[in-house]
Design a protein around this motif. Structure first.
Motif, short mmCIF file in Angstrom:
data_model
loop_
_atom_site.label_atom_id
_atom_site.label_comp_id
_atom_site.label_asym_id
_atom_site.label_seq_id
_atom_site.Cartn_x
_atom_site.Cartn_y
_atom_site.Cartn_z
N LEU A 112 44.09 44.19 50.43
CA LEU A 112 42.69 43.84 50.18
C LEU A 112 42.57 43.00 48.91
O LEU A 112 41.67 42.18 48.80
N THR A 113 43.49 43.21 47.98
CA THR A 113 43.47 42.39 46.75
C THR A 113 43.78 40.93 47.08
O THR A 113 43.18 40.01 46.51
N ASP A 114 44.69 40.71 48.04
CA ASP A 114 44.96 39.33 48.49
C ASP A 114 43.71 38.72 49.13
O ASP A 114 43.37 37.56 48.90
N LEU A 115 43.03 39.53 49.94
CA LEU A 115 41.82 39.01 50.61
C LEU A 115 40.72 38.74 49.59
O LEU A 115 39.98 37.75 49.71
N GLU A 116 40.64 39.60 48.56
CA GLU A 116 39.65 39.35 47.49
C GLU A 116 39.92 38.00 46.82
O GLU A 116 38.98 37.24 46.54
N ARG A 146 27.90 40.07 43.93
CA ARG A 146 27.42 40.77 42.73
C ARG A 146 28.43 40.72 41.58
O ARG A 146 28.26 41.42 40.56
N ASP A 147 29.48 39.90 41.77
CA ASP A 147 30.53 39.77 40.73
C ASP A 147 31.12 41.12 40.33
O ASP A 147 31.38 41.37 39.14
N ILE A 148 31.31 41.98 41.32
CA ILE A 148 31.95 43.28 41.05
C ILE A 148 33.37 43.22 41.59
O ILE A 148 33.58 42.93 42.79
N PRO A 149 34.38 43.41 40.72
CA PRO A 149 35.77 43.30 41.19
C PRO A 149 36.16 44.48 42.08
O PRO A 149 35.72 45.61 41.85
N ALA A 161 37.31 47.66 40.42
CA ALA A 161 36.36 48.69 39.99
C ALA A 161 36.20 49.75 41.08
O ALA A 161 36.10 50.95 40.78
N VAL A 162 36.19 49.30 42.33
CA VAL A 162 36.05 50.23 43.45
C VAL A 162 37.33 51.06 43.60
O VAL A 162 37.28 52.29 43.79
N LEU A 163 38.48 50.39 43.48
CA LEU A 163 39.76 51.10 43.60
C LEU A 163 39.92 52.12 42.48
O LEU A 163 40.42 53.23 42.70
#
Ligand SMILES: N=c1c2ncn([C@@H]3O[C@H](COP(=O)(O)OP(=O)(O)OP(=O)(O)O)[C@@H](O)[C@H]3O)c2ncn1[C@@H]1O[C@H](COP(=O)(O)O)[C@@H](O)[C@H]1O
Length: 105
Positions: A5-9, A77-80, A83-85
């Motif tokens: 998911l980090t790659d997709l982000e 919303r410019d939320i990385p 932060a969720v992980l």
């Protein structure tokens, strides 16, 4: 598989800079957070239907749509994602049932 998911982000962040007529990501983001939120909601409902019906193919496809549109919503919303992980990691120390029981009534 190494895709995460980090790659997709990162891909979403890169495509956010494209002209909206060349990128679904950029087109959604051009509509602001409400546009991204609405699309996420539609995809979530489609996943609910697929999960209810129970066929693996549609569940996988709709879950992929939900995860991608979640990342676009966070970007709006410019939320990385980190932060969720981090929040998910914090929660690993406690069972969901124990957390629910600890809430003030
Ligand atoms: N993972 C996805 C992804 N999943 C779904 N979608 C798009 O999301 C859109 C909406 O999907 P739907 O199936 O709901 O289509 P629809 O119901 O016809 O949508 P509406 O036009 O009616 O709103 C479609 O255009 C899909 O192609 C995605 N678009 C992009 N990505 C990723 O984002 C990257 C960048 O894409 P662009 O921003 O388009 O360059 C891609 O390389 C992919 O990695």
């Amino acid at each position: 598989m190494s895709f995460s998911l980090t790659d997709l982000e990162a891909r979403v962040a890169e495509r956010a800079k494209a002209p909206p007529e060349q990128s679904w990501t950029a087109k959604l983001l051009a509509g602001g957070p409400p546009r991204a939120a609405k699309k996420f909601g539609e995809e979530a409902v489609e996943l609910v239907i697929a999960l209810t019906e129970g066929e693996e193919g549609p569940i996988v496809a709709e879950a992929a749509d939900v995860l991608y549109h979640l990342l676009v919503g966070l970007k709006a919303r410019d939320i990385p994602l980190a932060a969720v992980l981090q929040e998910l990691e914090r929660r690993t120390g406690q069972s969901g049932l124990a957390e629910k029981a600890s809430r003030p009534r």
